[in-house]
Motif scaffolding. Structure first.
Motif: not given
Length: 437
Positions: A379-405
């Protein structure tokens, strides 16, 4: 990776080998499982209605998207914090009673939402408090409910049961919000909450009809069990479960492989930007992007008949996680909406396949006295993993671009799961006929 003779339920080898659609054998051989599945399906749809209704009501009360975003925080934090503890509790008490009482608590809280709205209570903090308490109930209910399944069905039917279970959450996620929007639009928030409270009746009835389900204790007296199998209980211990997981490499790999997909290649947070930048769309386009993986996941459950014939569960997990990453990378390369939606659906299909085999490995390879705690970690992995993924995706996309991420994340997922498979070859060789945790 396939087996030979029949499925143990009167289905001959020809019938089993040719199955395409979901294997309904668990429904036929276990009335308890059938009632539990139906009750959970109905309550998940009701919970999906409430989730949308609360978001709409919070926005009506505040006019702020920030306060709507806090709904997710008040839902996620209690679920993660109490998920591990809920699993530990499920390994020390009668799981039937734990599931029954926690479902009763969720039903009472939905009734409180309806009563408060009928009474004219217009306080956003009241809503936050109720959804936080409901998340605690879910954190207690989830591990108990999942740990019951191996007691209701033979091991060879667990992949089919987990495929059927995957359809519960996906259907609730798709249908619940749609019904919630219609009910709120025609009859108001109070009616949506009241319907949710009523839908718990099916789940409560299913739990009530179950026999007592005390955790079993291994012959060696491993920690965390119930003395004598039905006597006094030990104190819930989260650390014992984590120590157990630390010494079981194949079970540990089920979580590591899921992290590859959910953290490295999870583009959900980028859908609003992608809808505009790649497809020249709007909010409706974003809705299609959000729905596509869920539809693929639902199809993964519908067309799951072949999964009962697979014994190399670890290899199946590695391939399906790699399939998720490859589909996400392909999604990042296309600028045609129909093709992008198709690749997201393929990713969702792959995710369901991975979930079915990962869950089955936890249910079969782990002793009964540890199943609740492993489901708590799940449950912790299923609930927490995607939220970490959201944070990583938003951060990398802001630093580069959505396509790169998106493309880079998909490729990183494929590479990471490949490295895991090469460094943990025992996981790729895992055979459900001789489960080694």
């Amino acid at each position: 990776m396939a087996d030979g003779p029949g499925d143990g339920a009167g289905n001959g080898p020809g019938r089993t080998r040719g199955r395409i659609f979901a294997d309904l054998t668990p429904f036929r051989i276990s009335a308890d499982y059938r009632r539990l599945w139906f009750g959970n399906m109905v309550s998940w749809v009701g919970s999906g209605m409430t989730a949308l209704a609360i978001s709409l009501q919070v926005y009506d009360l505040t006019g702020s998207s920030f306060y709507v975003g806090l709904v997710g925080i008040f839902t996620l934090v209690p679920l993660v914090v109490f998920g591990l503890y809920g699993g530990a509790v499920a390994d020390t008490v009668d799981r039937r009673k734990l599931g029954l009482y926690s479902a009763l608590g969720s039903a009472a809280l939905s009734a409180a939402l309806s009563a408060g709205t009928f009474a004219g209570v217009a306080n956003v903090w009241f809503l936050y408090a109720v959804i936080a308490l409901q998340s605690i109930c879910q954190a207690l209910n989830g591990p108990a409910r999942s740990a019951m399944i191996p007691k209701l069905l033979p091991p060879e039917h667990l992949p089919a049961a987990n495929a059927l279970n995957s359809m519960i959450m996906t259907t609730g996620t798709l249908v619940g919000p749609m019904l919630g929007g219609l009910v709120v639009g025609f009859a108001g928030y109070k009616t949506a909450y009241l319907i949710d409270a009523i839908t718990f009746a099916a789940s409560l009835y299913a739990m009530w009809r179950l026999p007592a389900m005390l955790p079993e204790r291994t012959a060696g007296g491993a920690p965390g069990g119930v003395a004598g199998g039905a006597g006094g209980t030990k104190r819930p211990s989260v650390m014992e479960g984590l120590r157990f997981l630390a010494t079981r490499p194949n079970l540990r790999m089920t979580f590591f492989s899921d992290f590859c997909a959910m953290i490295l290649a999870h583009p959900r947070a980028l859908f609003p930007a992608v809808a505009v930048l790649w497809y020249g769309g709007d909010a409706r386009t974003t809705g299609l992007l959000v729905a596509a993986p869920a539809i693929g996941a639902l199809l993964g459950g519908v067309f799951s008949g072949w999964q009962s014939r697979v014994h190399r569960h670890g290899l199946a997990v590695l391939i399906s996680v790699g399939g998720w990453g490859a589909a996400i990378a392909a999604f990042g390369l296309t600028r045609q909406l129909w093709l992008g939606l198709f690749m997201l659906a393929v990713a969702g299909f792959s995710d369901t396949v991975s979930m079915v085999f990962r869950n089955t490995m936890m249910q079969v390879a782990a002793p009964d006295e540890m199943r609740g705690r492993l489901q708590g970690v799940f449950i912790v992995v299923v609930a927490g993993g995607p939220r970490l993924g959201d944070f990583l995706a938003g951060t990398v996309a802001d630093l580069t671009s959505p396509a790169v991420m998106v493309v880079g994340g998909g490729v990183a997922c494929v590479l990471a799961v490949t490295v895991l498979g090469l460094t943990r070859r025992s996981f790729a060789r895992y055979d459900a006929r001789n489960p080694v945790p």
